[in-house]
Design a protein around this motif. Structure first.
Motif, PDB file in Angstrom:
ATOM      1  N   HIS A 104      63.863  74.764  64.127  1.00 17.88           N
ATOM      2  CA  HIS A 104      64.089  76.157  63.745  1.00 17.88           C
ATOM      3  C   HIS A 104      65.341  76.306  62.905  1.00 17.88           C
ATOM      4  CE1 HIS A 104      60.829  77.900  66.030  1.00 17.88           C
ATOM      5  NE2 HIS A 104      61.063  76.929  66.879  1.00 17.88           N
ATOM      6  N   ASP A 105      66.403  75.636  63.312  1.00 23.34           N
ATOM      7  CA  ASP A 105      67.593  75.650  62.482  1.00 23.34           C
ATOM      8  C   ASP A 105      68.304  74.317  62.588  1.00 23.34           C
ATOM      9  OD1 ASP A 105      69.531  75.908  64.720  1.00 23.34           O
ATOM     10  OD2 ASP A 105      68.800  77.951  64.851  1.00 23.34           O
ATOM     11  N   LEU A 106      69.097  74.047  61.555  1.00 23.25           N
ATOM     12  CA  LEU A 106      69.727  72.749  61.417  1.00 23.25           C
ATOM     13  C   LEU A 106      71.130  72.954  60.860  1.00 23.25           C
ATOM     14  CD1 LEU A 106      69.166  69.605  61.392  1.00 23.25           C
ATOM     15  CD2 LEU A 106      68.422  69.908  59.037  1.00 23.25           C
ATOM     16  N   SER A 107      72.068  72.138  61.309  1.00 25.91           N
ATOM     17  CA  SER A 107      73.414  72.126  60.749  1.00 25.91           C
ATOM     18  C   SER A 107      73.845  70.677  60.658  1.00 25.91           C
ATOM     19  CB  SER A 107      74.386  72.914  61.630  1.00 25.91           C
ATOM     20  OG  SER A 107      74.722  72.180  62.787  1.00 25.91           O
ATOM     21  N   GLU A 108      75.036  70.468  60.139  1.00 23.05           N
ATOM     22  CA  GLU A 108      75.555  69.103  60.064  1.00 23.05           C
ATOM     23  C   GLU A 108      75.893  68.559  61.440  1.00 23.05           C
ATOM     24  OE1 GLU A 108      78.677  68.718  57.177  1.00 23.05           O
ATOM     25  OE2 GLU A 108      77.593  69.978  55.757  1.00 23.05           O
ATOM     26  N   ASN A 109      76.017  69.457  62.446  1.00 27.11           N
ATOM     27  CA  ASN A 109      76.404  69.032  63.791  1.00 27.11           C
ATOM     28  C   ASN A 109      75.293  69.090  64.827  1.00 27.11           C
ATOM     29  OD1 ASN A 109      79.052  68.553  62.971  1.00 27.11           O
ATOM     30  ND2 ASN A 109      79.595  70.685  63.260  1.00 27.11           N
ATOM     31  N   GLY A 110      74.161  69.734  64.515  1.00 27.15           N
ATOM     32  CA  GLY A 110      73.118  69.842  65.518  1.00 27.15           C
ATOM     33  C   GLY A 110      71.889  70.569  65.020  1.00 27.15           C
ATOM     34  N   LEU A 111      70.976  70.848  65.949  1.00 25.80           N
ATOM     35  CA  LEU A 111      69.735  71.523  65.611  1.00 25.80           C
ATOM     36  C   LEU A 111      69.190  72.289  66.799  1.00 25.80           C
ATOM     37  CD1 LEU A 111      66.702  69.154  65.664  1.00 25.80           C
ATOM     38  CD2 LEU A 111      68.930  68.324  66.282  1.00 25.80           C
ATOM     39  N   ARG A 112      68.256  73.180  66.498  1.00 26.61           N
ATOM     40  CA  ARG A 112      67.532  73.941  67.526  1.00 26.61           C
ATOM     41  C   ARG A 112      66.053  73.728  67.255  1.00 26.61           C
ATOM     42  NH1 ARG A 112      66.346  79.917  67.778  1.00 26.61           N
ATOM     43  NH2 ARG A 112      65.847  80.294  69.947  1.00 26.61           N
ATOM     44  N   PHE A 113      65.295  73.375  68.296  1.00 24.33           N
ATOM     45  CA  PHE A 113      63.884  73.061  68.110  1.00 24.33           C
ATOM     46  C   PHE A 113      63.065  73.585  69.275  1.00 24.33           C
ATOM     47  CE2 PHE A 113      65.992  69.483  70.132  1.00 24.33           C
ATOM     48  CZ  PHE A 113      65.130  69.096  71.142  1.00 24.33           C
ATOM     49  N   SER A 114      61.744  73.650  69.071  1.00 21.75           N
ATOM     50  CA  SER A 114      60.851  74.125  70.134  1.00 21.75           C
ATOM     51  C   SER A 114      59.585  73.285  70.143  1.00 21.75           C
ATOM     52  CB  SER A 114      60.489  75.600  69.936  1.00 21.75           C
ATOM     53  OG  SER A 114      59.683  75.760  68.790  1.00 21.75           O
ATOM     54  N   TYR A 115      58.963  73.235  71.331  1.00 14.22           N
ATOM     55  CA  TYR A 115      57.708  72.499  71.501  1.00 14.22           C
ATOM     56  C   TYR A 115      56.973  73.053  72.703  1.00 14.22           C
ATOM     57  CZ  TYR A 115      60.593  69.980  74.873  1.00 14.22           C
ATOM     58  OH  TYR A 115      61.438  69.659  75.909  1.00 14.22           O
ATOM     59  N   ASN A 116      55.682  72.748  72.793  1.00 13.73           N
ATOM     60  CA  ASN A 116      54.889  73.156  73.954  1.00 13.73           C
ATOM     61  C   ASN A 116      55.335  72.335  75.148  1.00 13.73           C
ATOM     62  OD1 ASN A 116      53.540  74.785  72.220  1.00 13.73           O
ATOM     63  ND2 ASN A 116      51.600  73.722  72.357  1.00 13.73           N
ATOM     64  N   TYR A 117      55.538  73.020  76.258  1.00 11.47           N
ATOM     65  CA  TYR A 117      56.034  72.378  77.472  1.00 11.47           C
ATOM     66  C   TYR A 117      55.036  71.359  78.000  1.00 11.47           C
ATOM     67  CZ  TYR A 117      57.554  71.765  82.285  1.00 11.47           C
ATOM     68  OH  TYR A 117      57.966  71.220  83.462  1.00 11.47           O
ATOM     69  N   ASP A 118      55.543  70.220  78.388  1.00 10.74           N
ATOM     70  CA  ASP A 118      54.769  69.273  79.182  1.00 10.74           C
ATOM     71  C   ASP A 118      55.709  68.794  80.284  1.00 10.74           C
ATOM     72  OD1 ASP A 118      56.442  67.411  78.016  1.00 10.74           O
ATOM     73  OD2 ASP A 118      54.882  66.387  76.905  1.00 10.74           O
ATOM     74  N   SER A 119      55.558  67.605  80.746  1.00 14.29           N
ATOM     75  CA  SER A 119      56.367  67.153  81.874  1.00 14.29           C
ATOM     76  C   SER A 119      57.766  66.689  81.479  1.00 14.29           C
ATOM     77  CB  SER A 119      55.644  66.017  82.608  1.00 14.29           C
ATOM     78  OG  SER A 119      55.443  64.931  81.716  1.00 14.29           O
ATOM     79  N   GLN A 120      58.089  66.659  80.191  1.00 15.13           N
ATOM     80  CA  GLN A 120      59.385  66.168  79.774  1.00 15.13           C
ATOM     81  C   GLN A 120      60.481  67.203  80.006  1.00 15.13           C
ATOM     82  OE1 GLN A 120      59.527  63.667  76.240  1.00 15.13           O
ATOM     83  NE2 GLN A 120      57.431  64.307  75.851  1.00 15.13           N
ATOM     84  N   LYS A 121      61.624  66.724  80.414  1.00 13.84           N
ATOM     85  CA  LYS A 121      62.802  67.570  80.538  1.00 13.84           C
ATOM     86  C   LYS A 121      63.964  66.798  79.940  1.00 13.84           C
ATOM     87  CE  LYS A 121      65.774  70.071  83.644  1.00 13.84           C
ATOM     88  NZ  LYS A 121      66.199  70.329  84.992  1.00 13.84           N
ATOM     89  N   PHE A 122      64.580  67.388  78.916  1.00 17.59           N
ATOM     90  CA  PHE A 122      65.611  66.669  78.201  1.00 17.59           C
ATOM     91  C   PHE A 122      67.016  67.212  78.417  1.00 17.59           C
ATOM     92  CE2 PHE A 122      61.844  66.051  75.400  1.00 17.59           C
ATOM     93  CZ  PHE A 122      61.721  64.686  75.584  1.00 17.59           C
ATOM     94  N   ALA A 123      67.209  68.265  79.186  1.00 16.51           N
ATOM     95  CA  ALA A 123      68.527  68.877  79.321  1.00 16.51           C
ATOM     96  C   ALA A 123      69.558  67.850  79.784  1.00 16.51           C
ATOM     97  CB  ALA A 123      68.482  70.049  80.288  1.00 16.51           C
ATOM     98  N   ASP A 124      70.723  67.903  79.155  1.00 16.90           N
ATOM     99  CA  ASP A 124      71.841  67.006  79.461  1.00 16.90           C
ATOM    100  C   ASP A 124      71.515  65.533  79.264  1.00 16.90           C
ATOM    101  OD1 ASP A 124      73.736  68.939  80.022  1.00 16.90           O
ATOM    102  OD2 ASP A 124      73.140  69.079  82.112  1.00 16.90           O
ATOM    103  N   THR A 125      70.584  65.218  78.383  1.00 17.74           N
ATOM    104  CA  THR A 125      70.258  63.827  78.143  1.00 17.74           C
ATOM    105  C   THR A 125      70.532  63.466  76.698  1.00 17.74           C
ATOM    106  OG1 THR A 125      67.940  64.350  77.639  1.00 17.74           O
ATOM    107  CG2 THR A 125      68.441  63.763  79.900  1.00 17.74           C
ATOM    108  N   ALA A 126      70.862  62.211  76.492  1.00 12.00           N
ATOM    109  CA  ALA A 126      71.045  61.677  75.146  1.00 12.00           C
ATOM    110  C   ALA A 126      69.767  60.930  74.785  1.00 12.00           C
ATOM    111  CB  ALA A 126      72.244  60.740  75.117  1.00 12.00           C
ATOM    112  N   LEU A 127      69.295  61.147  73.577  1.00 12.75           N
ATOM    113  CA  LEU A 127      68.087  60.474  73.124  1.00 12.75           C
ATOM    114  C   LEU A 127      68.107  60.350  71.616  1.00 12.75           C
ATOM    115  CD1 LEU A 127      65.350  62.940  72.615  1.00 12.75           C
ATOM    116  CD2 LEU A 127      66.795  63.471  74.544  1.00 12.75           C
ATOM    117  N   GLU A 128      67.158  59.628  71.074  1.00 13.84           N
ATOM    118  CA  GLU A 128      67.019  59.496  69.631  1.00 13.84           C
ATOM    119  C   GLU A 128      65.750  60.198  69.200  1.00 13.84           C
ATOM    120  OE1 GLU A 128      67.153  55.329  68.685  1.00 13.84           O
ATOM    121  OE2 GLU A 128      69.335  55.374  68.548  1.00 13.84           O
ATOM    122  N   VAL A 129      65.820  60.872  68.050  1.00 14.41           N
ATOM    123  CA  VAL A 129      64.666  61.570  67.498  1.00 14.41           C
ATOM    124  C   VAL A 129      64.482  61.124  66.051  1.00 14.41           C
ATOM    125  CG1 VAL A 129      64.920  63.581  69.007  1.00 14.41           C
ATOM    126  CG2 VAL A 129      66.005  63.583  66.758  1.00 14.41           C
TER     127      VAL A 129
END
Length: 177
Positions: A82-107
């Motif tokens: 939805h939005d992007l900056s040099e420091n981060g982003l905001r995104f959305s998706y249909n909920y499934d069993s994944q929960k990413f809060a407070d996690t580090a990952l690669e996209v």
């Protein structure tokens, strides 16, 4: 964004953990700084209200629908940026069993119109909110997440700046979407 009482303005949850007051918060009498364990937001609470503290550190730009990220987890899935900056982003998706809060990952970031991509962007999810929408005849839960980038290499930074310059539209307010 604010609510009455000591609860999170974003998710209305009361599972709050106290944090140390930042120096600028000392000017508010009886202020308390909390972190919501449910949606990972920081709030400032002082009787009788609680206020959402914005975590954004740079200007965000709205992105077109053809920019997606691929989430790698238990189940691989794509999310809309939805939005992007040099420091981060905001995104959305249909909920499934994944929960990413407070996690580090690669996209991976994909430009579906041009067929280009940017792989292995390190991010850390800072906030999550849930919204139920009726899509077709059934309710669907949409997950909105805000994330900051980890250590990006020079090429990744250059390509992100190019995406922002080429596709980004300035947002009217950082909390508008």
């Amino acid at each position: 964004m604010y609510v009455f009482g000591r609860k999170c303005p974003r998710c209305k949850g009361r599972d709050l953990s106290p944090l140390t007051l930042q120096p600028w918060m000392d000017s508010f009498p009886a202020a308390r700084h909390y972190h919501c364990r449910t949606c990972s937001q920081d709030i400032l609470s002082f009787f009788p209200i609680s206020v959402l503290l914005e975590k954004r550190t740079s200007e965000r730009f709205k992105m077109p629908n053809n920019l997606l990220i691929r989430l790698k987890g238990q189940h691989e899935q794509f999310a809309r940026i939805h939005d992007l900056s040099e420091n981060g982003l905001r995104f959305s998706y249909n909920y499934d069993s994944q929960k990413f809060a407070d996690t580090a990952l690669e996209v991976d970031l994909y430009n579906c119109e041009q067929g280009t991509f940017l792989e292995r962007l390190p991010i850390r999810v800072l906030s999550s909110t849930f919204e139920t929408r009726k899509i077709g005849d059934s309710p669907t839960t949409i997950v909105w997440q805000g994330a900051c980038f980890g250590q990006l290499n020079r090429a990744q930074k250059t390509i992100l700046k190019n995406y922002i310059t080429t596709y980004g539209q300035k947002e009217e307010s950082p909390l508008s979407s």
